[in-house]
Design a protein around this motif. Structure first.
Motif, PDB file in Angstrom:
ATOM      1  N   TYR A  25       0.643  -1.078   0.242  1.00 40.59           N
ATOM      2  CA  TYR A  25       0.043  -0.122   0.006  1.00 40.59           C
ATOM      3  C   TYR A  25       0.773   0.980   0.273  1.00 40.59           C
ATOM      4  O   TYR A  25       0.781   2.235  -0.679  1.00 40.59           O
ATOM      5  CB  TYR A  25      -1.013   0.373   1.161  1.00 40.59           C
ATOM      6  N   ALA A  34      -4.626   6.715  -2.898  1.00 38.26           N
ATOM      7  CA  ALA A  34      -5.313   6.583  -1.790  1.00 38.26           C
ATOM      8  C   ALA A  34      -4.110   7.063  -0.314  1.00 38.26           C
ATOM      9  O   ALA A  34      -3.701   5.953  -0.102  1.00 38.26           O
ATOM     10  CB  ALA A  34      -5.458   5.348  -1.657  1.00 38.26           C
ATOM     11  N   LEU A  36      -3.051   7.200   2.525  1.00 39.48           N
ATOM     12  CA  LEU A  36      -2.989   6.403   4.080  1.00 39.48           C
ATOM     13  C   LEU A  36      -2.930   6.800   5.179  1.00 39.48           C
ATOM     14  O   LEU A  36      -2.264   7.720   6.292  1.00 39.48           O
ATOM     15  CB  LEU A  36      -1.173   5.604   3.982  1.00 39.48           C
ATOM     16  N   THR A  37      -4.853   7.157   5.293  1.00 41.37           N
ATOM     17  CA  THR A  37      -4.827   7.366   6.756  1.00 41.37           C
ATOM     18  C   THR A  37      -5.174   6.570   8.310  1.00 41.37           C
ATOM     19  O   THR A  37      -5.290   5.536   7.661  1.00 41.37           O
ATOM     20  CB  THR A  37      -6.529   8.049   6.418  1.00 41.37           C
ATOM     21  N   THR A  39      -7.606   5.506   9.728  1.00 39.11           N
ATOM     22  CA  THR A  39      -9.135   4.796   9.625  1.00 39.11           C
ATOM     23  C   THR A  39      -8.795   3.631   8.625  1.00 39.11           C
ATOM     24  O   THR A  39      -9.239   2.642   9.094  1.00 39.11           O
ATOM     25  CB  THR A  39     -10.274   5.804   8.931  1.00 39.11           C
ATOM     26  N   ARG A  40      -7.627   4.328   7.406  1.00 34.28           N
ATOM     27  CA  ARG A  40      -7.438   2.861   6.254  1.00 34.28           C
ATOM     28  C   ARG A  40      -6.543   1.930   6.743  1.00 34.28           C
ATOM     29  O   ARG A  40      -7.150   0.351   7.008  1.00 34.28           O
ATOM     30  CB  ARG A  40      -7.033   4.312   5.217  1.00 34.28           C
ATOM     31  N   GLY A  43      -8.698  -0.537   8.851  1.00 35.71           N
ATOM     32  CA  GLY A  43     -10.026  -0.360   8.307  1.00 35.71           C
ATOM     33  C   GLY A  43      -8.955  -2.320   7.543  1.00 35.71           C
ATOM     34  O   GLY A  43      -9.487  -3.102   7.012  1.00 35.71           O
ATOM     35  N   LEU A  44      -7.588  -2.041   6.980  1.00 38.45           N
ATOM     36  CA  LEU A  44      -6.808  -2.499   6.433  1.00 38.45           C
ATOM     37  C   LEU A  44      -6.696  -4.128   7.117  1.00 38.45           C
ATOM     38  O   LEU A  44      -5.875  -4.792   7.315  1.00 38.45           O
ATOM     39  CB  LEU A  44      -5.623  -1.849   6.190  1.00 38.45           C
ATOM     40  N   GLY A  85     -14.366  -4.986   3.211  1.00 43.16           N
ATOM     41  CA  GLY A  85     -13.302  -3.872   2.859  1.00 43.16           C
ATOM     42  C   GLY A  85     -14.164  -3.557   2.483  1.00 43.16           C
ATOM     43  O   GLY A  85     -14.255  -2.038   2.427  1.00 43.16           O
ATOM     44  N   ILE A  91     -13.359   0.880   2.325  1.00 41.65           N
ATOM     45  CA  ILE A  91     -12.387   1.693   2.305  1.00 41.65           C
ATOM     46  C   ILE A  91     -11.731   0.709   0.806  1.00 41.65           C
ATOM     47  O   ILE A  91     -10.529   1.001   0.184  1.00 41.65           O
ATOM     48  CB  ILE A  91     -10.864   1.192   3.035  1.00 41.65           C
ATOM     49  N   VAL A  92     -12.513   0.049  -0.047  1.00 44.29           N
ATOM     50  CA  VAL A  92     -11.868  -1.003  -1.358  1.00 44.29           C
ATOM     51  C   VAL A  92     -13.281  -0.610  -2.022  1.00 44.29           C
ATOM     52  O   VAL A  92     -14.378  -0.891  -1.979  1.00 44.29           O
ATOM     53  CB  VAL A  92     -11.567  -1.846  -1.120  1.00 44.29           C
TER      54      VAL A  92
END
Lengths: 138, 149
Positions: A25, A34, A36-37, A39-40, A43-44, A85, A91-92
């Motif tokens: 990522y 995208a 990389l926050t 939240t992400r 999420g990942l 996801g 997030i996807v």
């Protein structure tokens, strides 16, 4: 004892897949546009945990061939990545290049997990071989 | 490691059946190993080959295999058919040095030469006579636990 083994295996799958996904990522973030926050990242991690859980649960099914097992594992990954996801965590995104990239990343993570598990099994096999030679000396 | 005493009483007063009694507090790895060896020598299964029935000492058996609902005992160079089913043998030999490694096979771990992992969480076991057996993923935890792993 069995639970410890299961937890250890489960945890190894999550950690390995999360590391591979994060590295990929980070490498592809600019191209995918995208960022990389926080939240992400969580999420990942959630997706990796979901993949590990699904693979762990479907592992109890006594498959007759390795091909069937691989197909079900692939289905596990798709359900976790696009179902959990995409639909739930959002997030996807479902655009064609992103779907292909995400599938590629998932495959890389899967191969990474298989490789790590194989190394772990090699260590266990060495331990068993050492104990076998000790038993024969007695 | 705790000290161990061995008493052997030999007399003409006893009949032919020997009796083994182990007096201990907690069992340790060494004692477990001795008990497993004794169990291995105590039990025996009968096998048939060319119409001849023979008592097979467990210590000589490399593995049991079930083929088409018939059970076979594999020795170093001989194969005998056993009357017992694989699940019956599994229950009998649970505490000895035998372990189920697949749906159709129970192996004597003392007859193993080495193991190596295969892709897909399976192992390949090489026996003393060079034969190779596959340890299936679902039987791997039980196999590993025989070695304390």
């Amino acid at each position: 004892m069995q639970w410890k083994k299961w937890f250890s295996q489960f945890f190894t799958i999550i950690c390995t897949s999360f590391t591979v996904i994060m590295l990929l990522y980070a490498g592809l973030a600019e191209w995918m546009d995208a960022a990389l926050t926080v939240t992400r990242v969580f999420g990942l991690f959630g997706i990796c945990a979901m993949v590990a859980l699904l693979i762990f649960l479907t592992d109890f099914i006594p498959f007759k061939t390795r091909q069937t097992r691989l197909a079900v594992n692939f289905l596990d990954v798709c359900i976790a990545v696009f179902g959990f996801g995409g639909d739930i965590l959002k997030i996807v995104p479902f655009s064609r290049p992103i779907v292909l990239t995400v599938l590629g990343m998932s495959c890389a993570a899967y191969v990474g997990v298989i490789a790590i598990m194989f190394v772990n099994e090699q260590i266990a096999a060495n331990d068993i071989n050492r104990k076998l030679s000790e038993m024969k000396k007695r | 490691m705790k000290a161990m005493k061995l008493f052997i009483e030999q007399s003409d007063d006893y009949d032919n059946d020997a009796e083994i009694t182990i007096r201990c507090g907690m069992t340790d790895e060494r004692l477990e190993s001795i008990i497993a060896h004794i169990r291995l020598q105590m039990f025996s299964v009968s096998g048939t080959k060319d119409g001849e029935v023979r008592v097979l000492p467990l210590g000589d058996i490399l593995y049991f295999e079930s083929i088409d609902e018939r059970t076979f005992a594999y020795l170093q160079s001989d194969v005998y058919e056993c009357a017992m089913k694989l699940y019956e043998l599994e229950a009998q030999l649970e505490k000895a040095n035998f372990v189920r490694i697949s749906k159709s096979c129970i192996v004597n771990i003392l007859k193993l030469d080495s193991v190596r992992p295969l892709p897909g969480s399976r192992y390949e076991a090489t026996l003393e006579n060079g034969e190779k057996l596959i340890i299936n993923r679902h039987y791997l935890p039980a196999f590993k636990s025989k070695f304390g792993i």
